[in-house]
Design an enzyme around this catalytic site. Structure first.
Site, PDB file in Angstrom:
ATOM      1  N   LYS A  51      -8.338   4.322  21.011  1.00 48.42           N
ATOM      2  CA  LYS A  51      -9.080   3.101  20.627  1.00 48.42           C
ATOM      3  C   LYS A  51      -9.420   2.275  21.862  1.00 48.42           C
ATOM      4  O   LYS A  51     -10.528   1.754  21.998  1.00 48.42           O
ATOM      5  CB  LYS A  51      -8.248   2.280  19.632  1.00 48.42           C
ATOM      6  CG  LYS A  51      -8.284   2.885  18.226  1.00 48.42           C
ATOM      7  CD  LYS A  51      -7.198   2.378  17.307  1.00 48.42           C
ATOM      8  CE  LYS A  51      -7.260   3.181  16.009  1.00 48.42           C
ATOM      9  NZ  LYS A  51      -6.099   3.057  15.150  1.00 48.42           N
ATOM     10  N   GLN A  95      -1.405  -0.896  14.194  1.00 42.71           N
ATOM     11  CA  GLN A  95      -1.352   0.558  14.030  1.00 42.71           C
ATOM     12  C   GLN A  95      -0.281   0.917  12.992  1.00 42.71           C
ATOM     13  O   GLN A  95       0.873   0.524  13.118  1.00 42.71           O
ATOM     14  CB  GLN A  95      -1.036   1.217  15.382  1.00 42.71           C
ATOM     15  CG  GLN A  95      -1.109   2.722  15.364  1.00 42.71           C
ATOM     16  CD  GLN A  95      -2.522   3.248  15.068  1.00 42.71           C
ATOM     17  OE1 GLN A  95      -3.490   2.798  15.651  1.00 42.71           O
ATOM     18  NE2 GLN A  95      -2.616   4.195  14.161  1.00 42.71           N
ATOM     19  N   ASP A 118      -9.790  -3.229  10.269  1.00 43.35           N
ATOM     20  CA  ASP A 118      -9.393  -2.016   9.544  1.00 43.35           C
ATOM     21  C   ASP A 118      -9.725  -2.136   8.049  1.00 43.35           C
ATOM     22  O   ASP A 118      -9.683  -1.161   7.321  1.00 43.35           O
ATOM     23  CB  ASP A 118      -7.871  -1.789   9.678  1.00 43.35           C
ATOM     24  CG  ASP A 118      -7.541  -0.620  10.601  1.00 43.35           C
ATOM     25  OD1 ASP A 118      -8.454   0.184  10.890  1.00 43.35           O
ATOM     26  OD2 ASP A 118      -6.376  -0.527  11.030  1.00 43.35           O
TER      27      ASP A 118
END
Ligand code: NAP
Length: 282
Positions: A51, A95, A118
């Protein structure tokens, strides 16, 4: 059979993202992404590194907050609170999975929905449900972008999604539905999976079981998207779809790796850019 090349498509998207980021920077705004990682899981570490690399390639600022695996929840929530308040951070990503002692639901709730790139916050999940959303979860959004790249129409088509997780299957079904597909969502209790998958003009497999989708489960001429990433006995990445046999029947098929994976990564960049633009418009 046409290969749905996620790698090549993602490259094109990245070029556009870099251009748009450059234009935004000219107005004095640098899109910023904060990535929070807890513990030392090697797969998570790899995802976070990717990322950061993607952001750097497109001119997006990124920073990592690495917390020890035994960090307490209050500490993590305080970090998120600080990131929510920062004007230079437009996207926040925690994450997953988190270590067991942390309450994942509570942690996701602590992210400002306007920075939830997200799209896992229940507020954003609800917005996806009603078809009025800023951010879509990266994997299903990546699948839609891949279908678009190859001009595969969704409207009026029979779409079957196998897998009903909150991060892939369910939002995938909603995105297809919003594009006027007729959607069936399958899961582990589905009876006669093959009878349903054989109806699909667009079949999305998101289970995590190597070899689950065989050629006899696929309609001739279907578009087959394999989301799964499984490690084969030989240590290779493979999907749910038996690629070699389904390739002889499908009109379109994603490779694994190189299909949905790169598209997922690129959607995070789009979401971060969008969050920064929205902030600029305020
Ligand atoms: P998950 O949370 O484990 O969900 C798997 C789903 O598959 C569940 O809904 C489960 O049903 C269903 N299922 C299990 N066995 C089945 C069967 N025999 N027939 C039909 N459905 C079955 O997994 P996930 O997070 O959605 O991920 C799915 C796969 O995609 C994994 O391989 C993952 O690594 C991969 N993935 C790839 C990307 C990417 O960027 N390429 C991103 C995310 C995930 P129940 O709900 O009934 O248990």
């Amino acid at each position: 059979m046409t290969l749905l090349d996620g790698k090549a498509t993602a490259k094109k998207h990245k070029a556009r993202i870099a251009e748009e980021t450059f234009a935004l920077k000219a107005k004095g705004i640098t899109p910023g992404l904060a990535v929070v990682i807890v513990g030392g899981d090697p797969a998570s570490r790899q995802y976070v590194d990717n990322k950061k690399k993607d952001c750097a390639q497109c001119g997006i600022y990124s920073e990592e907050h690495a917390l020890p695996g035994d960090c307490d929840q209050a500490h993590l929530l305080a970090l998120l609170d600080g990131l929510n308040r920062r004007a230079d951070i437009h996207g926040i990503l925690v994450q997953l999975p988190l270590p067991k002692h942390l309450d994942e639901k509570r942690v996701l709730l602590a992210i400002d929905p306007a920075k939830d790139v997200d799209a896992f916050h229940p507020f954003n999940v609800g917005r996806i449900m009603i078809g009025d959303y800023d951010f879509a979860p990266c994997t299903p959004a990546g699948v839609m972008a891949l279908l678009d790249e190859y001009d595969i129409p969704v409207e009026g088509k029979t779409c079957v999604v196998v897998g009903r997780s909150n991060i892939v299957g369910k939002p995938q079904a909603m995105l297809l539905l919003h594009r006027h597909g007729t959607v069936t969502l399958c899961h582990s209790r589905t009876r006669d999976l093959g009878a349903l998958t054989r109806t699909a003009d667009i079949l999305v497999a998101a289970v995590g079981r190597e070899g689950l989708i065989t050629a006899d489960m696929v309609k001739e001429g279907a578009a087959v998207v394999d989301v799964a990433m499984n490690r084969s006995a030989e240590g290779k990445w493979v999907g749910d779809v038996r690629f070699d046999e389904v390739a002889g029947k499908a009109a379109y098929l994603t490779p694994v790796p190189g299909g949905v994976g790169p598209m997922t990564r690129v959607m995070l960049l789009w979401n971060t850019l969008k969050a920064a633009k929205q902030r600029a418009d305020q």
